[in-house]
Scaffold this active site. Structure first.
Site, PDB file in Angstrom:
ATOM      1  N   GLU A 194       0.849  -1.191   0.000  1.00 14.86           N
ATOM      2  CA  GLU A 194       0.000   0.000   0.000  1.00 14.86           C
ATOM      3  C   GLU A 194       0.883   1.238   0.000  1.00 14.86           C
ATOM      4  OE1 GLU A 194      -3.592   2.274   2.438  1.00 14.86           O
ATOM      5  OE2 GLU A 194      -2.723   0.437   3.260  1.00 14.86           O
ATOM      6  N   ASN A 252      -4.828   4.792  -2.176  1.00 18.34           N
ATOM      7  CA  ASN A 252      -6.052   5.408  -1.660  1.00 18.34           C
ATOM      8  C   ASN A 252      -6.572   6.464  -2.629  1.00 18.34           C
ATOM      9  OD1 ASN A 252      -6.394   4.358   1.282  1.00 18.34           O
ATOM     10  ND2 ASN A 252      -4.217   4.802   1.070  1.00 18.34           N
ATOM     11  N   GLU A 284      -8.249   2.038  -3.315  1.00 18.05           N
ATOM     12  CA  GLU A 284      -8.971   1.930  -2.055  1.00 18.05           C
ATOM     13  C   GLU A 284      -9.848   3.157  -1.835  1.00 18.05           C
ATOM     14  OE1 GLU A 284      -6.564   1.096   1.308  1.00 18.05           O
ATOM     15  OE2 GLU A 284      -5.464  -0.546   0.349  1.00 18.05           O
ATOM     16  N   ASP A 314     -12.323   0.313   1.806  1.00 24.94           N
ATOM     17  CA  ASP A 314     -11.441   0.478   2.962  1.00 24.94           C
ATOM     18  C   ASP A 314     -12.263   0.721   4.226  1.00 24.94           C
ATOM     19  OD1 ASP A 314      -9.158   0.731   4.411  1.00 24.94           O
ATOM     20  OD2 ASP A 314      -8.556   2.659   3.584  1.00 24.94           O
ATOM     21  N   GLU A 371      -6.393  -5.077   8.120  1.00 30.42           N
ATOM     22  CA  GLU A 371      -5.313  -4.137   8.425  1.00 30.42           C
ATOM     23  C   GLU A 371      -5.164  -3.995   9.931  1.00 30.42           C
ATOM     24  OE1 GLU A 371      -6.027  -0.144   7.144  1.00 30.42           O
ATOM     25  OE2 GLU A 371      -8.141  -0.175   7.693  1.00 30.42           O
TER      26      GLU A 371
END
Length: 413
Positions: A194, A252, A284, A314, A371
């Site tokens: 990520e 993201n 995300e 997310d 996560e």
């Protein structure tokens, strides 16, 4: 009027101000969600809306007050010869009250919402740059609080980031990409990474994303931040894929860029520049962001999915989406909110919720990523529960992209 012009005019008023003139106020007024309005109703309608807002603000000002349009739905009001600092706050609240009723555009009435930040000379500064920056800080307080009009409070400079500082950091390429590994649980192998933006300012030190990303979204800098993040992240992941050709990238995507007509071509162009296929990229989007405008979110995500991107929801479980919308969104992954993962060992109900999310994702043919994994027992439990992927400090903390790539290089060698 540009910001430079505004600073020059404010500086002139400060230079002309006499001690017995009373305080001089600076008021920043921003029309909220103008970008979304433009997408829904067109550019011409948004221009008419901004013009109507300017006219309404002008109607409640005193003779001698100055109203300047900085950009689109952003206005600055200069308030000379105030009685006291509260007089400026009263002016701000008068502006707020006129938008309690819809704005008339021709034969139609449209709702409008504004947020206002106020600073006052000499209490909050005696130069134009300081006063405008502190009005910006006050505006940030208004955005995050229940009151939509706020005055600068002493001592908040360190808590809130000035607009100009973030703008210069983005345009000057002073942010950094950090990469956090994502582990494939059934094989124990590296699935991807990520991309996370990090900012270390020479004077302020490390500035966390929870402070500068909301500021970027609130001030329109998110467009520049997204462009920087795309190119910087893809540049690093393209280099990493030379060592690990199947490595994926998670990135993201802010809901504030959903309404940009060129967002998909912009992303595709970045992929072409760096030679990364869309199938290697997972975008995300938070669950809450999807629900801000479900119809707009659905249209954008369907197009991105058609182009070959993977879509991850997310912080799943922390928002308020319904199963009906979840069924419609073309998501390929659910990312379990860290709040459930952190309590997994101690709280049976968290275990039940996580297991339910894993089962739900699999029934909908989605992968599931957890996560916030911070210890080995949690990782082992998630594996037994059938979770597909995980990331967290136990696996590895986010690290500068160059360090991540160096580690891959040593593993391959």
């Amino acid at each position: 009027m540009t910001r430079e012009d505004l600073l020059a005019r404010l500086g002139q008023l400060l230079a002309e101000r006499r001690a017995d003139d009373g305080p001089l106020g600076v008021m920043l007024v921003r029309l909220q969600r103008l970008r979304e309005f433009r997408i829904a109703h067109g550019f011409a309608a948004s221009e008419r809306m901004a013009a109507a807002v300017r006219e309404l603000i002008g109607e409640v000002l005193r003779p001698g007050d100055e109203l300047h349009q900085i950009d689109g739905g952003e206005f600055a009001v200069l308030l000379p010869r105030l009685r006291d600092r509260n007089h400026a706050l009263l002016a701000g609240n008068r502006v707020l009250r006129i938008f309690q009723s819809p704005v008339r555009l021709g034969q139609r009435e449209m709702p409008a919402s504004t947020t206002i930040g106020v600073s006052v000379a000499p209490d909050h500064g005696d130069d134009a740059e300081t006063l405008l920056r502190r009005a910006e800080i006050a505006h940030g307080v208004a955005l995050r609080g229940q009151e939509r009009c706020a005055m600068y409070a002493d001592g908040t400079d360190t808590a809130l980031i000035p607009y100009e500082l973030l703008r210069d950091a983005i345009t000057g390429n002073r942010l950094e990409v950090h990469l956090q590994p994502i582990l494939q649980l059934d094989s124990g192998t590296l699935f991807g990474a990520e991309s996370l933006a990090r900012w270390h300012d020479p004077e302020r030190g490390a500035i966390p994303p929870c402070e500068f990303i909301p500021l970027a979204e609130d001030t329109g800098l998110i467009t520049e931040l997204t462009r920087w993040s795309l190119h910087s992240s893809l540049r690093h992941i393209a280099q990493a894929r030379r060592h690990a050709p199947d490595l994926g990238l998670s990135l993201n995507l802010s809901p504030r860029v959903f309404g940009q007509r060129d967002i998909v071509p912009q992303i595709m162009s970045s992929l072409e520049i760096w030679g990364v296929p869309p199938q290697a990229v997972t975008l995300e989007v938070t669950e809450t962001a999807l629900m801000e405008d479900p119809a707009l979110s659905l249209r954008l995500l369907e197009r991105l999915r058609w182009e070959g991107f993977h879509i991850s929801i997310d912080d799943f479980g922390s928002g308020y989406s319904s199963l009906a919308y979840l069924k419609q969104f073309p998501a390929t992954e659910l990312k379990i909110d860290r709040a459930f993962v952190t309590d997994l060992q101690r709280d049976p109900r968290s275990q039940q919720l996580v297991q339910s999310i894993i089962d739900l994702g699999h029934h909908l043919r989605m992968g599931v990523l957890a996560e916030g994994v911070e210890d080995e027992p949690t990782l082992e439990l998630l594996t037994r529960m059938g979770c597909d992927r995980a990331q967290g400090y136990f696996i590895q903390k986010p690290q500068p992209a160059s360090d991540f790539i160096s580690t891959l290089d040593r593993q391959v060698a």
